[in-house]
Scaffold this motif. Structure first.
Motif, PDB file in Angstrom:
ATOM      1  N   VAL A 118       0.819  -1.207   0.000  1.00  0.00           N
ATOM      2  CA  VAL A 118       0.000   0.000   0.000  1.00  0.00           C
ATOM      3  C   VAL A 118       0.858   1.264   0.000  1.00  0.00           C
ATOM      4  CG1 VAL A 118      -0.197   0.102   2.524  1.00  0.00           C
ATOM      5  CG2 VAL A 118      -2.023   1.062   1.100  1.00  0.00           C
ATOM      6  N   HIS A 119       2.109   1.156   0.468  1.00  0.00           N
ATOM      7  CA  HIS A 119       2.981   2.340   0.490  1.00  0.00           C
ATOM      8  C   HIS A 119       3.305   2.850  -0.911  1.00  0.00           C
ATOM      9  CE1 HIS A 119       5.658  -1.207   0.289  1.00  0.00           C
ATOM     10  NE2 HIS A 119       6.403  -0.441  -0.474  1.00  0.00           N
ATOM     11  N   ARG A 123      -0.574   9.942  -2.818  1.00  0.00           N
ATOM     12  CA  ARG A 123      -1.595  10.562  -1.961  1.00  0.00           C
ATOM     13  C   ARG A 123      -2.970  10.541  -2.610  1.00  0.00           C
ATOM     14  NH1 ARG A 123      -1.558  13.843   2.495  1.00  0.00           N
ATOM     15  NH2 ARG A 123      -3.498  14.994   2.786  1.00  0.00           N
ATOM     16  N   GLN A 126      -4.473   7.104  -2.387  1.00  0.00           N
ATOM     17  CA  GLN A 126      -4.919   6.809  -1.020  1.00  0.00           C
ATOM     18  C   GLN A 126      -6.183   7.602  -0.675  1.00  0.00           C
ATOM     19  OE1 GLN A 126      -1.850   6.768   2.057  1.00  0.00           O
ATOM     20  NE2 GLN A 126      -0.280   6.381   0.525  1.00  0.00           N
ATOM     21  N   GLY A 142      -4.456  -3.328   4.491  1.00  0.00           N
ATOM     22  CA  GLY A 142      -3.259  -2.966   3.742  1.00  0.00           C
ATOM     23  C   GLY A 142      -2.048  -3.709   4.262  1.00  0.00           C
ATOM     24  N   VAL A 152       1.718   6.376   4.607  1.00  0.00           N
ATOM     25  CA  VAL A 152       0.257   6.350   4.517  1.00  0.00           C
ATOM     26  C   VAL A 152      -0.281   7.678   5.038  1.00  0.00           C
ATOM     27  CG1 VAL A 152      -1.859   5.172   5.251  1.00  0.00           C
ATOM     28  CG2 VAL A 152       0.230   3.850   4.835  1.00  0.00           C
ATOM     29  N   LEU A 156      -6.209   8.413   6.464  1.00  0.00           N
ATOM     30  CA  LEU A 156      -6.450   6.991   6.240  1.00  0.00           C
ATOM     31  C   LEU A 156      -5.860   6.166   7.377  1.00  0.00           C
ATOM     32  CD1 LEU A 156      -7.653   4.956   4.266  1.00  0.00           C
ATOM     33  CD2 LEU A 156      -5.438   4.874   3.093  1.00  0.00           C
TER      34      LEU A 156
END
Length: 445
Positions: A118-119, A123, A126, A142, A152, A156
């Motif tokens: 997920v990294h 932006r 996300q 995630g 993150v 979120l």
């Protein structure tokens, strides 16, 4: 992108799948490691078993079980499960999945979206998840190898529970390899394989806590070993060297070689030989010794063999240990190498080590006298009445900040333990100590 149905383990095709994928645990009982999160009665395990999950972020190094844990959730949940790759997906794909999830919710079905790496989402990507997580349209899981605090977005992250997964231990990696060798359904159990525990240990060390890497090495090793006339695959260290593409150095972490090598490193540092120190350090690291064991021994060297001749040595060594823990191998090995050279070249003194030993000897051979009254604090009037603090000389009131007051027990008065050398910074300490003693002698005259 259609909704993903988690395939039951018995339906999964085995042919062509790597060993690491075939051997993925299918249930929490098969899952090895992360006991602090998934042990019996632990909150995360209880939530999974009850199918009562909240959005979460699994943070840990490669091969520690993040994706496997998400798959176990998929097998145990009654929700729709959508696996998502941050490497391949963009805003359009995210919006399509969110639209499907919202429609599913209208029909009373919950959707779990699993996002690997997920990294890697920027932006904007996300942000696209945020309103759907907030509205409860999806439950987001995630997985990341990077610190979520930096990778993150805060809105979120605040809506997700972060679980930290740790790298597997060498013993856990070896146990997983044993399982693969025995498992006839998914592993290598149908093959006739002869392999020693020592070779399994040698596979586990360079895996560095990554189960996937260990499985890949084992699979390449077995498949790269031709059966003999009797149909048996006899796995040797020479074949493992071919697979790893590196020489296996002779080493036994629990035997004599372990102690011989750490002794060689210690004595090379003590003898101010940076080349030998680097050699023995690298030999231990490349053979699979625990780097933190070596670091602890080097911290000892900084105090025992260098001491106050170079007070910064201890700080350098502790910084090297911290750097290794931050970087891990192989980059972190350089920090230990840098420290080994520094310790070797530093001026040497065992004066503190010798002094401490002399104190220990006196503690064994003399009575444990009470603290002299003049060194005690009179915290109550009664203590003052009995002489607590009487005769105490406050050093700051003396012109040269030194008095002739004795601070040892009476039977040890005048005893000298610390005898600084003329090496490095300790030479200055020696001068200062001589100056203090001259002041004390003058004050008592």
């Amino acid at each position: 992108m259609g909704l993903f149905r988690a395939i039951p383990a018995e339906e999964e095709p085995q042919a062509g799948r790597p060993l690491a994928d075939r051997m993925r645990p299918r249930t929490l009982d098969e899952f090895l490691g992360q006991e602090e999160l998934l042990g019996p009665g632990k909150p995360l395990r209880t939530q999974i078993e009850r199918d009562d999950l909240n959005s979460m972020l699994l943070w840990g190094p490669p091969g520690c079980g993040k994706t496997t844990l998400a798959r176990i959730v998929a097998q145990s949940t009654r929700s729709e499960f959508i696996p998502f790759s941050a490497v391949l997906a963009g805003i359009k794909e995210i919006k399509d999945v969110m639209a499907q999830a919202e429609r599913a919710r209208r029909y009373g079905r919950r959707t779990i979206v699993f996002v690997d790496e997920v990294h890697r989402f920027n932006r904007a990507q996300q942000d696209a998840f945020l309103p759907h997580v907030e509205a409860g349209n999806i439950l987001l899981i995630g997985a990341t190898t990077e610190n979520p605090s930096f990778e993150v977005i805060a809105p979120l992250l605040s809506r997700m529970k972060v679980y930290v997964l740790r790298a597997l231990t060498e013993d856990q990696i070896v146990e997983l390899l044993r399982r693969a060798l025995k498992d006839e359904e998914r592993g290598l159990g149908k093959e006739r394989i002869e392999i020693s525990e020592q070779i399994l240990d040698r596979i586990a060390v360079p895996a560095n806590g990554d189960a996937r890497a260990a499985y890949n090495t084992l699979e390449a090793l077995v498949l790269g070993t031709a059966p003999d006339a009797g149909g048996q695959r006899v796995v040797t260290e020479a074949r493992l060297e071919d697979v790893l593409q590196k020489k296996l150095l002779p080493y036994d972490k629990a035997g004599e070689e372990h102690f011989n090598l750490i002794s060689a490193l210690h004595k090379s540092v003590r003898n101010s030989d940076p080349d030998a120190a680097l050699y023995w350090l690298a030999r231990m690291l490349e053979s699979g010794e625990d780097p933190l064991y070596i670091a602890r021994r080097m911290v000892r060297m900084a105090s025992e063999d260098i001491g106050l001749a170079e007070p910064g040595a201890l700080a350098v060594m502790l910084a090297a240990k911290e750097a290794f823990e931050f970087l891990g191998p192989p980059e972190g090995n350089l920090a230990l190498g840098q420290a080994a050279v520094y310790l070797s070249l530093a001026p040497k003194s065992n004066a503190v080590y010798t002094a401490y030993g002399a104190v220990q000897k006196d503690l064994q051979n003399t009575i444990a006298e009470p603290v002299p009254l003049h060194l005690r604090n009179a915290v109550t009037g009664l203590m003052g009445h009995f002489g607590y603090g009487k005769g105490y000389q406050y050093a700051h009131n003396a012109e040269e900040k030194v008095t002739d007051m004795t601070c040892l027990p009476e039977s040890l008065s005048g005893r000298t333990y610390y005898k600084p050398t003329d090496q490095g910074f300790e030479a200055r300490i020696r001068q200062r100590l001589e100056e203090i003693r001259r002041i004390q002698k003058k004050a008592s005259a």
